[in-house]
Design an enzyme around this catalytic site. Sequence first.
Site, PDB file in Angstrom:
ATOM      1  N   HIS A 185       6.614 -11.599   5.301  1.00 15.06           N
ATOM      2  CA  HIS A 185       7.475 -12.134   4.250  1.00 15.06           C
ATOM      3  C   HIS A 185       6.111 -11.427   3.030  1.00 15.06           C
ATOM      4  CE1 HIS A 185       5.170 -16.238   5.104  1.00 15.06           C
ATOM      5  NE2 HIS A 185       4.967 -16.462   3.664  1.00 15.06           N
ATOM      6  N   LYS A 220       0.425  -8.954   1.113  1.00 11.12           N
ATOM      7  CA  LYS A 220      -1.203  -9.448   0.001  1.00 11.12           C
ATOM      8  C   LYS A 220      -2.269  -9.256   1.063  1.00 11.12           C
ATOM      9  CE  LYS A 220       0.622 -14.320  -0.421  1.00 11.12           C
ATOM     10  NZ  LYS A 220       0.511 -15.291  -1.016  1.00 11.12           N
ATOM     11  N   HIS A 233       2.132  -8.946  -4.945  1.00 11.95           N
ATOM     12  CA  HIS A 233       1.587  -8.290  -3.721  1.00 11.95           C
ATOM     13  C   HIS A 233       3.726  -8.087  -3.159  1.00 11.95           C
ATOM     14  CE1 HIS A 233       2.716 -13.002  -3.529  1.00 11.95           C
ATOM     15  NE2 HIS A 233       3.540 -12.215  -2.496  1.00 11.95           N
ATOM     16  N   HIS A 250      10.313 -13.122  -3.021  1.00 15.20           N
ATOM     17  CA  HIS A 250      10.888 -14.508  -2.700  1.00 15.20           C
ATOM     18  C   HIS A 250      10.055 -15.475  -3.585  1.00 15.20           C
ATOM     19  CE1 HIS A 250       6.579 -13.252  -0.944  1.00 15.20           C
ATOM     20  NE2 HIS A 250       6.075 -14.359  -0.839  1.00 15.20           N
ATOM     21  N   HIS A 251       9.622 -14.960  -4.562  1.00 12.59           N
ATOM     22  CA  HIS A 251       9.009 -15.452  -5.752  1.00 12.59           C
ATOM     23  C   HIS A 251       9.835 -16.007  -7.170  1.00 12.59           C
ATOM     24  CE1 HIS A 251       4.696 -16.560  -4.199  1.00 12.59           C
ATOM     25  NE2 HIS A 251       4.802 -15.807  -3.685  1.00 12.59           N
ATOM     26  N   ASP A 294       9.268 -22.208   2.383  1.00 13.02           N
ATOM     27  CA  ASP A 294       8.402 -21.658   1.908  1.00 13.02           C
ATOM     28  C   ASP A 294       7.316 -22.728   0.895  1.00 13.02           C
ATOM     29  OD1 ASP A 294       6.153 -19.773   1.502  1.00 13.02           O
ATOM     30  OD2 ASP A 294       6.956 -18.914  -0.113  1.00 13.02           O
TER      31      ASP A 294
END
Length: 265
Positions: free
Chosen positions: A132, A136, A161, A185-186, A214
Amino acid sequence: MTISPQLRTTITYVVISAIWIWLSDLVLDALVHNPRHLTSLQSAKGWLFVLATGVMLYGMIGHTVHRMSAVNRKLLEGNEQSLRVLVSAMDARHKETGDHSSRVMRVTEGMARLVGLEGKALRDLRFGALLHDIGKLALPDAILIKPGKLDADEIAVMRTHPRIGRDMLLQVDFLRDAVDIPYCHHERWDGEGYPQGLRGEAIPLAARIFSVVDVWDALSSARVYKPAWPEDEVLDHLRSVAGQQLDPQLVELFLGHYDELKALA
């Protein structure tokens, strides 16, 4: 010299067929002298040959497919082991707690099974959860492990990222379908997330499942910029952001199976 499965199957079929035809013709010629009976027996012999070879081919092809499936499974397991090593190094670089990426992968997979995901969709979710934060890797340590809040410029860099991660995974054939979690996922249920500003069920299901896990893991674990929260405060926070940051139905599912999912971590 290595013989391919296709050639081995073909050679076996041709040899057995030739022996059958030759021997069966000899036996019929020796035992049957009536032309009409001989014709009927030749026809019956042909149908028997078709049936027997059909059964033989079914077994041979099934064996070959089983071997290929086993080889494919070993390749996937080897790929996942390699990725786990990479992710462990990445977690260490980011100073994440323990086996963060593997941990959230296990819990996310557990939630996905409760939702009903299986087969390839579940495999893609596993890889996506494990990787995930792969994007980064392209970010500087000064931002990743800064012991404090990021300024506006640093936040802008950090928010690149997901796109970087997506672009990295799209270059690998067996990971192309695993981009939903790294890329989305953000995103937030209320549409205030990034990088696309998706809202509600427009966010891929895998990413919505992962986001719940998360957030839980991030708050439950100590990071360079904060201590771990008490468990009751973490669960209260999940309830408070359901319908805003997180899919409310998935938060309810997570809390309803909390002990079971926590054990996977």
